[in-house]
Design a protein around this motif. Structure first.
Motif, PDB file in Angstrom:
ATOM      1  N   SER A 120     -10.989  -0.742  -5.353  1.00 24.81           N
ATOM      2  CA  SER A 120     -11.707  -1.076  -4.119  1.00 24.81           C
ATOM      3  C   SER A 120     -12.581   0.116  -3.777  1.00 24.81           C
ATOM      4  O   SER A 120     -12.059   1.217  -3.582  1.00 24.81           O
ATOM      5  N   GLN A 140      -9.208   7.632  -2.227  1.00 23.75           N
ATOM      6  CA  GLN A 140     -10.394   8.031  -1.467  1.00 23.75           C
ATOM      7  C   GLN A 140     -11.316   8.955  -2.259  1.00 23.75           C
ATOM      8  O   GLN A 140     -12.452   8.625  -2.536  1.00 23.75           O
ATOM      9  N   GLY A 147      -3.986   4.714  -1.977  1.00 22.02           N
ATOM     10  CA  GLY A 147      -5.137   5.255  -1.270  1.00 22.02           C
ATOM     11  C   GLY A 147      -5.553   6.574  -1.888  1.00 22.02           C
ATOM     12  O   GLY A 147      -4.919   7.608  -1.655  1.00 22.02           O
ATOM     13  N   SER A 156      -1.138  -0.733  -4.308  1.00 26.46           N
ATOM     14  CA  SER A 156      -2.456  -0.179  -4.001  1.00 26.46           C
ATOM     15  C   SER A 156      -2.283   1.252  -3.503  1.00 26.46           C
ATOM     16  O   SER A 156      -1.550   1.494  -2.530  1.00 26.46           O
ATOM     17  N   ASP A 167      -7.832   2.625  -3.996  1.00 27.44           N
ATOM     18  CA  ASP A 167      -8.857   2.605  -2.947  1.00 27.44           C
ATOM     19  C   ASP A 167      -9.688   3.872  -3.063  1.00 27.44           C
ATOM     20  O   ASP A 167      -9.151   4.989  -3.006  1.00 27.44           O
ATOM     21  N   HIS A 211     -15.308  -4.656  -4.545  1.00 26.83           N
ATOM     22  CA  HIS A 211     -14.144  -4.724  -5.430  1.00 26.83           C
ATOM     23  C   HIS A 211     -14.567  -4.832  -6.896  1.00 26.83           C
ATOM     24  O   HIS A 211     -15.575  -5.458  -7.229  1.00 26.83           O
ATOM     25  N   TYR A 226     -14.931   1.273  -1.140  1.00 32.27           N
ATOM     26  CA  TYR A 226     -15.353   0.943   0.215  1.00 32.27           C
ATOM     27  C   TYR A 226     -16.422   1.898   0.745  1.00 32.27           C
ATOM     28  O   TYR A 226     -16.393   3.093   0.461  1.00 32.27           O
ATOM     29  N   GLU A 242       0.850  -1.180   0.000  1.00 31.44           N
ATOM     30  CA  GLU A 242       0.000   0.000   0.000  1.00 31.44           C
ATOM     31  C   GLU A 242       0.892   1.238   0.000  1.00 31.44           C
ATOM     32  O   GLU A 242       1.884   1.291   0.723  1.00 31.44           O
TER      33      GLU A 242
END
Length: 452
Positions: free
Chosen positions: A236, A170, A168, A166, A207, A288, A238, A143
């Motif tokens: 991903s 957001q 992040g 991966s 993500d 996912h 979330y 990550e």
């Protein structure tokens, strides 16, 4: 919309069964954990190999939405002592196994793994490889924070066998980034992504989070449009878990009124799902999405998708070792969590002790229910044969599914439960029907984030 109101209740994400709040710690100790480790290692090391999750908990600043176990500091002097302790913890497992582990998977999670310098990450991984065999098809991933993931980080990890990254992301909206204290311009993400592809990374995940404060249909549509320009191999998506009673000051920076609610929040997900599908992504399990060339897509189609504390993976390994403060290990027969406080974790490891402080030994019923929950989370379907002993706990689970079947969320046949397309958004609720430990002891306060 009525279903969203009905089923938007607190529900686990089921990276394990039983879930952590329902572990029975009375029968767990370090010796039982070691026995469970050896049982799994001897049975699967030569066939499956093992997985390793390494928790690197440091971040330079607090992202207010974050629910991870982390330590905020700008003092990079903490890196070397932490790496030394990780390698000492790894040596404890090596002494127990007395045979070279065969590594199928490694994931560096956080915190922010790219808080650590490339040199220290090289020292860590070289130390692990030195006394283990890395399988030719091993999956190695990390990550990264776009703001501090450098070309040197990516080259170092690539040369150590890493092919997955991966990031992040957001959200790209400036107002949302400001309120969650995660400022990272589109251009930064674009630059890191391009560099990773040039180096040779074959799977890049973004993500994204929906339900964040100040998000709107317009802002999320703009974020996803930007993401589609960069076209990561995986996404991903979330649901934001608003649990200020657990995560404290960070999530109290904004009020409940700032958050999208129920139907509004679900509309954000449906928007994302539609835009991903229009761009060629396939929905995989829960939250996912992947392009057809990605191994997660192939695992889903082949029925080999696996889920553990690292999330969804395309390799099944019964044994997952957790290294680092707060890490959780899974031997398939038992779970164990390390001490969360970094200094205490280091003291235990440096004195030659396994730093596990809590855990759970799975009984026969746990293993049965885990199998069904795992099948539903990975394949949206679970089955049993007439020869299987369908005991009272299964009958109770099926009874709890009756209402969901009436609402068209599952199809129950003799020997099977299948999640319908209509039921996909409610997979956490469906799995909860099999959660016997939760139903026997319903919580008096909210332990989990809402399902929607």
């Amino acid at each position: 919309m009525q279903l969203i109101r009905k089923y938007n209740t607190a529900a686990p994400r089921y990276t394990s069964y039983p879930t952590v709040p329902y572990w029975d710690e009375s029968s767990f100790n370090t010796d039982t954990w070691k026995q469970a480790l050896l049982q799994s290692f001897r049975a699967t090391n030569d066939t499956e190999g093992i997985s390793i999750y390494i928790h690197l908990p440091y971040c330079e600043q607090l992202c207010t939405y974050c629910g991870c176990n982390k330590h905020i500091t700008v003092n990079h002097g903490v890196e070397a002592p932490y790496i030394d302790s990780l390698l000492k913890e790894w040596s404890l497992y090596l002494e127990l196994f007395k045979k070279r582990p065969r590594i199928r998977e490694i994931h560096l999670g956080g915190g922010t793994p790219t808080f650590f310098s490339p040199e220290n990450l090289h020292q860590l991984l070289s130390g692990i490889y030195m006394q283990a065999d890395l399988l030719p098809d091993a999956t190695l991933s990390f990550e990264g924070h776009p703001n501090n993931t450098t070309t040197a980080h990516m080259l170092t990890l690539y040369n150590l066998g890493f092919r997955r990254m991966s990031l992040g992301i957001q959200d790209f909206d400036p107002q949302v980034q400001d309120i969650i204290n995660r400022i990272q311009p589109y251009e930064t993400v674009e630059r890191v992504t391009a560099a990773a592809r040039e180096i040779g990374y074959t799977s890049i995940n973004y993500d994204l989070v929906y339900g964040l404060p100040l998000q709107t249909i317009t802002s999320v549509k703009d974020t996803i449009s930007k993401v589609m320009q960069l076209r990561p191999d995986r996404i991903s998506f979330y649901s934001y878990a608003h649990v200020p009673w657990v995560k404290g000051v960070g999530q109290r920076r904004y009020a409940e009124e700032d958050l999208p609610k129920d139907e509004e929040k679900r509309a954000l997900y449906e928007l994302g799902k539609t835009m991903f599908a229009e761009s060629g992504y396939t929905e995989i399990g829960m939250d996912h999405f992947a392009l057809p060339h990605d191994s997660l897509y192939h695992a889903c189609k082949q029925g080999s998708l696996h889920r553990n504390f690292m999330g969804y993976t395309d390799h099944h390994t019964s044994l997952m070792i957790g290294l680092g403060a707060s890490s959780i290990g899974d031997s398939w027969y038992a779970y164990a969590q390390n001490e969360k406080k970094i200094t205490t974790w280091q003291q235990l490891v440096n004195s030659g002790q396994f730093p596990v402080v809590r855990g759970h030994i799975l009984d026969t019923e746990d293993l049965l229910l885990r199998r069904h929950i795992h099948a539903l989370m990975c394949g949206l379907d679970t089955r049993w044969t007439p020869d299987d002993n369908i005991d009272s706990v299964m009958e109770e689970s099926l009874q709890r599914l009756t209402e969901l079947e009436k609402d068209g969320l599952v199809d129950i046949q003799y020997g099977s439960v299948t999640v319908t397309e209509k039921g996909r958004p409610f997979i956490r609720n469906i799995c909860m029907a099999f959660d016997a430990r939760l139903w026997r002891k319903l919580p008096h306060s909210q332990l989990f984030s809402n399902a929607i």
